[in-house]
Design a protein around this motif. Structure first.
Motif, short mmCIF file in Angstrom:
data_model
loop_
_atom_site.label_atom_id
_atom_site.label_comp_id
_atom_site.label_asym_id
_atom_site.label_seq_id
_atom_site.Cartn_x
_atom_site.Cartn_y
_atom_site.Cartn_z
N ALA A 123 0.81 -1.22 0.00
CA ALA A 123 0.00 0.00 0.00
C ALA A 123 0.84 1.27 0.00
N TYR A 124 1.96 1.26 0.72
CA TYR A 124 2.70 2.50 0.92
C TYR A 124 4.05 2.57 0.20
N ILE A 125 4.59 1.44 -0.26
CA ILE A 125 5.95 1.45 -0.82
C ILE A 125 5.97 1.06 -2.29
N THR A 126 5.39 -0.07 -2.63
CA THR A 126 5.45 -0.59 -3.99
C THR A 126 4.75 0.35 -4.96
N GLY A 127 5.45 0.75 -6.01
CA GLY A 127 4.85 1.60 -7.04
C GLY A 127 4.74 3.06 -6.66
N GLN A 128 5.30 3.45 -5.52
CA GLN A 128 5.23 4.85 -5.10
C GLN A 128 6.62 5.36 -4.72
N PRO A 129 7.57 5.29 -5.64
CA PRO A 129 8.93 5.71 -5.28
C PRO A 129 9.05 7.23 -5.16
N PHE A 130 9.87 7.63 -4.22
CA PHE A 130 10.23 9.04 -4.08
C PHE A 130 11.61 9.21 -4.69
N THR A 131 11.87 10.36 -5.29
CA THR A 131 13.19 10.64 -5.84
C THR A 131 13.63 12.02 -5.37
N GLY A 132 14.89 12.26 -5.55
CA GLY A 132 15.44 13.56 -5.17
C GLY A 132 16.02 13.53 -3.78
N VAL A 133 16.61 14.64 -3.42
CA VAL A 133 17.24 14.77 -2.11
C VAL A 133 16.23 15.39 -1.15
N LEU A 135 13.82 14.41 2.80
CA LEU A 135 13.52 13.49 3.89
C LEU A 135 12.49 12.45 3.46
N ASP A 136 11.59 12.83 2.57
CA ASP A 136 10.60 11.87 2.07
C ASP A 136 11.27 10.73 1.33
N THR A 137 12.27 11.04 0.52
CA THR A 137 13.00 10.00 -0.21
C THR A 137 13.75 9.10 0.76
N LEU A 138 14.38 9.70 1.74
CA LEU A 138 15.11 8.90 2.73
C LEU A 138 14.16 8.00 3.52
N ALA A 139 13.01 8.52 3.91
CA ALA A 139 12.02 7.72 4.63
C ALA A 139 11.50 6.58 3.75
N TRP A 140 11.26 6.87 2.46
CA TRP A 140 10.79 5.83 1.54
C TRP A 140 11.84 4.74 1.38
N LEU A 141 13.12 5.13 1.25
CA LEU A 141 14.19 4.15 1.12
C LEU A 141 14.29 3.27 2.37
N GLU A 142 14.14 3.87 3.54
CA GLU A 142 14.18 3.10 4.79
C GLU A 142 13.01 2.13 4.86
N GLN A 143 11.84 2.58 4.48
CA GLN A 143 10.66 1.70 4.50
C GLN A 143 10.82 0.57 3.48
N GLN A 144 11.37 0.88 2.31
CA GLN A 144 11.59 -0.15 1.31
C GLN A 144 12.60 -1.18 1.83
N ASN A 145 13.64 -0.70 2.52
CA ASN A 145 14.63 -1.60 3.11
C ASN A 145 13.97 -2.54 4.12
N ILE A 146 13.10 -2.01 4.96
CA ILE A 146 12.41 -2.84 5.96
C ILE A 146 11.54 -3.89 5.26
N ASN A 148 12.00 -5.17 2.26
CA ASN A 148 12.89 -6.17 1.66
C ASN A 148 13.50 -7.08 2.72
N CYS A 149 13.79 -6.54 3.90
CA CYS A 149 14.31 -7.37 4.98
C CYS A 149 13.29 -8.41 5.42
N TRP A 150 12.02 -8.02 5.50
CA TRP A 150 10.97 -8.99 5.86
C TRP A 150 10.88 -10.10 4.81
N SER A 151 10.96 -9.72 3.53
CA SER A 151 10.90 -10.73 2.47
C SER A 151 12.08 -11.68 2.54
N ALA A 152 13.28 -11.13 2.74
CA ALA A 152 14.47 -11.98 2.84
C ALA A 152 14.41 -12.88 4.06
#
Length: 180
Positions: A123-133, A135-146, A148-152
């Motif tokens: 709902a919140y990560i897949t298909g909704q990437p943030f780009t640029g420099v 805090l939103d991009t950094l938060a999105w990257l952290e959420q995507q990492n979490i 991916n960690c659950w999947s792994a």
């Protein structure tokens, strides 16, 4: 006339299949390391956010540490030519039960019916990437990492559980001298 008793000691030799044993050791070491790292990271994130830590996180860290300890014990026994199938069967069975418990709880948290990790990631990560420099991009990257960690973690829980079952079977076959 004194009688002399001579005791002859015979050590039974077990023939472990080298390639299968090495593959098992590498995969289980990688899986335990991944589980240990991912759930230790989750505990750090939970503490940093002042949230409670679910029982699964320290449980998985402990099970992964026990698995690494078991693998190190196997290395020690191999080095001393004392790797007995009985030790491997018992250790693998105990770890199989522990990994299966972790797999079930990870599956419930990842794919559960309400507020699952996978559902939130979709709902919140897949298909909704943030780009640029930003805090939103950094938060999105952290959420995507979490996510991916659950999947792994789930994938390696499945692999680890299957491999522990395989090790019990392989140790049983070694005990019956089916590998010559």
């Amino acid at each position: 006339m004194p009688t002399e008793i001579v005791a002859i000691e015979r050590r039974r030799k077990y023939h472990w299949p080298d390639a299968q044993l090495n593959l098992w050791l590498v995969v289980m070491f990688a899986g335990a390391g991944l589980i240990l790292g991912v759930f230790a990271y989750f505990m750090t994130v939970q503490q940093q956010m002042n949230l409670g830590i679910p029982w699964l996180f320290p449980y998985e860290v402990t099970v992964a540490a026990l698995t690494i300890g078991f693998i190190l014990l196997i290395f020690f026994l191999i080095a001393n030519r004392m790797l007995l199938p009985g030790i491997v069967i018992i250790g693998s069975f105990i770890l199989f039960v522990l990994w299966l418990t972790g797999l079930v709880e990870t599956a419930i948290m990842d794919f559960g019916p309400s507020s699952s990790v996978n559902g939130n990631c979709g709902a919140y990560i897949t298909g909704q990437p943030f780009t640029g420099v930003s805090l939103d991009t950094l938060a999105w990257l952290e959420q995507q990492n979490i996510c991916n960690c659950w999947s792994a973690a789930f994938a390696f829980e499945v692999v680890g559980t299957v491999f522990l079952g395989w090790m019990m079977l392989m140790a049983y076959q070694v005990n019956r001298d089916e590998f010559d």
